[in-house]
Design an enzyme around this catalytic site. Sequence first.
Site, PDB file in Angstrom:
ATOM      1  N   TYR A  56       0.830  -1.207   0.000  1.00 38.37           N
ATOM      2  CA  TYR A  56       0.000   0.000   0.000  1.00 38.37           C
ATOM      3  C   TYR A  56       0.867   1.260   0.000  1.00 38.37           C
ATOM      4  O   TYR A  56       1.858   1.359   0.729  1.00 38.37           O
ATOM      5  CB  TYR A  56      -0.929   0.019   1.212  1.00 38.37           C
ATOM      6  CG  TYR A  56      -2.047  -1.003   1.169  1.00 38.37           C
ATOM      7  CD1 TYR A  56      -2.319  -1.746   0.020  1.00 38.37           C
ATOM      8  CD2 TYR A  56      -2.847  -1.231   2.290  1.00 38.37           C
ATOM      9  CE1 TYR A  56      -3.342  -2.677  -0.014  1.00 38.37           C
ATOM     10  CE2 TYR A  56      -3.875  -2.169   2.259  1.00 38.37           C
ATOM     11  CZ  TYR A  56      -4.116  -2.884   1.115  1.00 38.37           C
ATOM     12  OH  TYR A  56      -5.131  -3.816   1.092  1.00 38.37           O
ATOM     13  N   SER A 211     -13.648  -4.359  -0.623  1.00 38.22           N
ATOM     14  CA  SER A 211     -14.598  -3.706  -1.544  1.00 38.22           C
ATOM     15  C   SER A 211     -16.036  -4.139  -1.293  1.00 38.22           C
ATOM     16  O   SER A 211     -16.755  -4.522  -2.217  1.00 38.22           O
ATOM     17  CB  SER A 211     -14.204  -4.006  -3.003  1.00 38.22           C
ATOM     18  OG  SER A 211     -14.857  -3.137  -3.890  1.00 38.22           O
ATOM     19  N   PRO A 212     -16.498  -4.072  -0.037  1.00 34.14           N
ATOM     20  CA  PRO A 212     -17.862  -4.512   0.274  1.00 34.14           C
ATOM     21  C   PRO A 212     -18.945  -3.638  -0.340  1.00 34.14           C
ATOM     22  O   PRO A 212     -20.100  -4.057  -0.432  1.00 34.14           O
ATOM     23  CB  PRO A 212     -17.910  -4.442   1.813  1.00 34.14           C
ATOM     24  CG  PRO A 212     -16.920  -3.378   2.152  1.00 34.14           C
ATOM     25  CD  PRO A 212     -15.805  -3.552   1.157  1.00 34.14           C
ATOM     26  N   LEU A 213     -18.568  -2.443  -0.770  1.00 34.99           N
ATOM     27  CA  LEU A 213     -19.523  -1.542  -1.420  1.00 34.99           C
ATOM     28  C   LEU A 213     -19.321  -1.517  -2.934  1.00 34.99           C
ATOM     29  O   LEU A 213     -19.828  -0.617  -3.620  1.00 34.99           O
ATOM     30  CB  LEU A 213     -19.404  -0.128  -0.844  1.00 34.99           C
ATOM     31  CG  LEU A 213     -19.547  -0.020   0.678  1.00 34.99           C
ATOM     32  CD1 LEU A 213     -19.448   1.436   1.121  1.00 34.99           C
ATOM     33  CD2 LEU A 213     -20.845  -0.635   1.158  1.00 34.99           C
ATOM     34  N   GLY A 215     -16.766  -0.792  -4.649  1.00 39.30           N
ATOM     35  CA  GLY A 215     -16.003   0.350  -5.135  1.00 39.30           C
ATOM     36  C   GLY A 215     -16.869   1.550  -5.466  1.00 39.30           C
ATOM     37  O   GLY A 215     -16.467   2.438  -6.219  1.00 39.30           O
ATOM     38  N   GLY A 216     -18.075   1.577  -4.907  1.00 43.57           N
ATOM     39  CA  GLY A 216     -18.987   2.688  -5.171  1.00 43.57           C
ATOM     40  C   GLY A 216     -19.608   2.646  -6.547  1.00 43.57           C
ATOM     41  O   GLY A 216     -20.266   3.599  -6.970  1.00 43.57           O
TER      42      GLY A 216
END
Length: 301
Positions: A56, A211-213, A215-216
Site C-alpha cells: 500500500y 470492496s464490500p460496497l 467500489g462505489g
Amino acid sequence: MRQTSSKRKAIEFSPYLVGTMRLGKWGENFNTKQWLEFIEKSLALGLKDFDHADIYGDYTTEADFGKVLKENPHLRNEMQITTKCGIRMPAEKRPKNKMKTYDSGDKYILQSVENSLRNLQTDYIDVLLLHRPDFLMNPNEIAETFEKLRDDGKVRFFGVSNFTTSQFEMINSVFPLITHQIEASISHLNPFEDGTLDQLLVKNIRPTVWSPLGGGNLKQKENYKLNQELDKVFGILCEKYEVNTAQLMLLFLKKHPSGIIPVLGTSKPVRLEEALEIDSKNMEKEDWYALYSATKGEELP
C-alpha cells in the site's frame, strides 16, 4: 503432503476491519496528526482491527501508520493489525522489482514480515495474509515458514487473500488458517456462487471482505431497464430498513451465515459510525433475494 497437528486458535475481530489502503499515498495522504485522529476515532468506536498490506502506498503506508505507534506506543495494545505480503511490485522503495510477480517463498515471506514489523513499529503482527496466490507456491514450505514466524512470536495468526477454494484447502490442509480475505458485494456475487463462502462456513472460518460496497460502482452494466429495477428495489429496502445505500449493501453481506466481516475503506469516521448503526438490524431472507435477483437482472432459476 505434510500434515499439521496444530489446532486452529480463535481470534476475535471487530464488526468491521478498518482499511488503510486509501489513507496514505494512494488516497488521502494523511499526515501523522490525521492518522492519529483517525486511529483514535476508530478505536473509540470499538473498531480495533486495521487492515494493511506491505504494497500500500508503494510500500509507504505501513511506515506512515508506524509513525503514530512510535509516538503513541500505548495504542498498539488497543488494536489488532492485519497485513499482507506476497506481491512483488515495481516501486521506488523496491528498485529490484522489475515487474509485478507473486512470491510465497520462505525467504521472501520472512523478509516481508521483518520489513512490516520495522515499518509498523511493532514487535508482532496479529494476522498475516498471503495477498495473492503464487502459482508456484509450495504449501509445505509456506507451512514451515508460518510455523517459524508463529514460534518466534512475530505473527499470531495466518490467512490468505484472493485464493480459490482449492488453493485455500492446499494451504489449510497443512497449516490452520483463520481467515480468507475475498472480494464480495452486491456487485460481485461470485463468492456466493463458486463455493468460496460455502467452504469457509463448513470450516467455521470467518471471511473478511474487501470492496464490500463494490467500489462505489453499483451500476456496472449499461442496461437502463436493469438499473431502473435495481434503483426501485434499493429505494424500497432503504426505506423499509431506514438505511442509506451503503448500509443496505453491508446488511446484504452480513446476512450470510459465514459471518462476513467487511473491510471499510473510508477515510471519514462518520462512515464508520453509519456502518455500526446497522448491527442491530437483520435483513429478511426475501429482501436478500430481492437484491440478489435485481443485481443479476433475472429471477432465480
